[in-house]
Structures are given as structure tokens and as C-alpha cells.
Design a protein around this motif. Structure first.
Motif, PDB file in Angstrom:
ATOM      1  N   UNK A   1       0.881  -1.279   0.051  1.00 25.36           N
ATOM      2  CA  UNK A   1       0.149   0.079   0.190  1.00 25.36           C
ATOM      3  C   UNK A   1       0.907   1.227   0.175  1.00 25.36           C
ATOM      4  N   UNK A   2       0.659   2.087  -1.001  1.00 30.20           N
ATOM      5  CA  UNK A   2       1.307   3.532  -1.058  1.00 30.20           C
ATOM      6  C   UNK A   2       1.256   4.224   0.344  1.00 30.20           C
ATOM      7  N   UNK A   3       2.228   4.636   0.661  1.00 30.04           N
ATOM      8  CA  UNK A   3       2.470   5.487   1.857  1.00 30.04           C
ATOM      9  C   UNK A   3       2.760   4.700   3.247  1.00 30.04           C
ATOM     10  N   UNK A   4       2.862   3.477   2.938  1.00 30.42           N
ATOM     11  CA  UNK A   4       3.320   2.626   4.331  1.00 30.42           C
ATOM     12  C   UNK A   4       4.838   2.993   4.792  1.00 30.42           C
ATOM     13  N   UNK A   5       5.155   2.674   5.875  1.00 30.97           N
ATOM     14  CA  UNK A   5       6.356   3.188   6.376  1.00 30.97           C
ATOM     15  C   UNK A   5       7.344   2.001   6.766  1.00 30.97           C
TER      16      UNK A   5
ATOM     17  N   UNK B   1      -0.937  -5.187  15.302  1.00 27.55           N
ATOM     18  CA  UNK B   1      -0.429  -4.264  14.171  1.00 27.55           C
ATOM     19  C   UNK B   1      -0.348  -5.319  13.119  1.00 27.55           C
ATOM     20  N   UNK B   2      -0.370  -4.777  11.775  1.00 28.12           N
ATOM     21  CA  UNK B   2      -0.642  -5.374  10.521  1.00 28.12           C
ATOM     22  C   UNK B   2       0.791  -5.143   9.755  1.00 28.12           C
ATOM     23  N   UNK B   3       1.944  -5.777  10.090  1.00 26.42           N
ATOM     24  CA  UNK B   3       3.271  -5.543   9.325  1.00 26.42           C
ATOM     25  C   UNK B   3       3.039  -6.352   8.050  1.00 26.42           C
TER      26      UNK B   3
ATOM     27  N   UNK C   1       7.188  -3.336   6.860  1.00 19.92           N
ATOM     28  CA  UNK C   1       6.308  -2.055   6.575  1.00 19.92           C
ATOM     29  C   UNK C   1       5.078  -2.156   7.571  1.00 19.92           C
ATOM     30  N   UNK C   2       4.840  -1.037   8.067  1.00 16.57           N
ATOM     31  CA  UNK C   2       3.316  -0.906   8.658  1.00 16.57           C
ATOM     32  C   UNK C   2       2.588   0.464   8.055  1.00 16.57           C
ATOM     33  N   UNK C   3       1.430   0.395   8.363  1.00 16.19           N
ATOM     34  CA  UNK C   3       0.451   1.540   8.018  1.00 16.19           C
ATOM     35  C   UNK C   3       1.129   2.949   8.603  1.00 16.19           C
ATOM     36  N   UNK C   4       1.124   3.960   8.037  1.00 15.88           N
ATOM     37  CA  UNK C   4       1.478   5.355   9.020  1.00 15.88           C
ATOM     38  C   UNK C   4       1.000   5.611  10.132  1.00 15.88           C
TER      39      UNK C   4
ATOM     40  N   UNK D   1       4.432   4.857  14.943  1.00 11.45           N
ATOM     41  CA  UNK D   1       5.098   5.200  15.919  1.00 11.45           C
ATOM     42  C   UNK D   1       4.846   3.893  17.060  1.00 11.45           C
ATOM     43  N   UNK D   2       3.742   3.415  17.111  1.00 11.63           N
ATOM     44  CA  UNK D   2       3.626   2.166  18.022  1.00 11.63           C
ATOM     45  C   UNK D   2       4.650   1.081  17.675  1.00 11.63           C
ATOM     46  N   UNK D   3       4.750   0.963  16.439  1.00 14.64           N
ATOM     47  CA  UNK D   3       5.578  -0.266  15.777  1.00 14.64           C
ATOM     48  C   UNK D   3       7.152   0.046  16.030  1.00 14.64           C
ATOM     49  N   UNK D   4       7.711   1.078  16.087  1.00 15.25           N
ATOM     50  CA  UNK D   4       8.907   1.583  16.415  1.00 15.25           C
ATOM     51  C   UNK D   4       9.183   1.340  17.802  1.00 15.25           C
ATOM     52  N   UNK D   5       8.110   1.692  18.699  1.00 10.11           N
ATOM     53  CA  UNK D   5       8.200   1.813  20.098  1.00 10.11           C
ATOM     54  C   UNK D   5       8.730   0.418  20.632  1.00 10.11           C
TER      55      UNK D   5
END
Length: 71
Positions: A2-6, A29-31, A49-52, A56-60
Motif C-alpha cells: 500500500x502506498x505511503x506505508x512506513x 499491528x499489521x506488518x 512495513x506498517x501503515x502510517x 510510532x507504536x511499531x517503532x516503540x
């Protein structure tokens, strides 16, 4: 993808990225894994990748649960 995922994590080996993705999934989460390795030379990384809105939660979660083997 999906475009824009991080991108929240990069690993040299697929198993490392899979372990991180499992941790994120355990927390709701949905990686998505994206293998960017060259097929012939196996150079490159596997990215998580995760949704935008989950970035933040994923990085934590990653910083709390993953030991960086390069340190």
C-alpha cells in the motif's frame, strides 16, 4: 504494498524481519515484509512495513523488544 506505508525495520536476513513482524502482530499491528534482496547475489535487506498510523507504536515495540545484533 500500500502506498505511503512506513519502513520500521530492516534486516539482512528474512528470519530477523519475520521475528519482528511476529512481535508486531502479537500487539495487534499489521506488518508486511518486503524482500529487497537481489535474487542472484543475495545483496540487500528485508524490510518490515506498517501503515502510517501504526508506525510510532511499531517503532516503540521494536525498540523495547529487539536486540540490535550490530551493536
Amino acid at each position: 504494498m500500500v502506498e505511503g506505508w512506513t519502513v520500521v525495520y530492516r534486516a539482512a536476513y528474512e528470519y530477523q524481519a519475520s521475528l519482528v513482524a511476529d512481535i508486531l502482530e502479537e500487539h495487534g499491528l499489521h506488518p508486511v515484509l518486503l524482500d529487497r534482496k537481489d535474487d542472484e547475489f543475495l545483496i540487500g535487506d528485508v524490510e518490515v512495513y506498517v501503515a502510517p498510523e501504526e508506525a510510532e507504536q511499531a517503532k516503540k515495540l521494536i525498540s523495547e523488544n529487539v536486540i540490535d545484533e550490530e551493536e
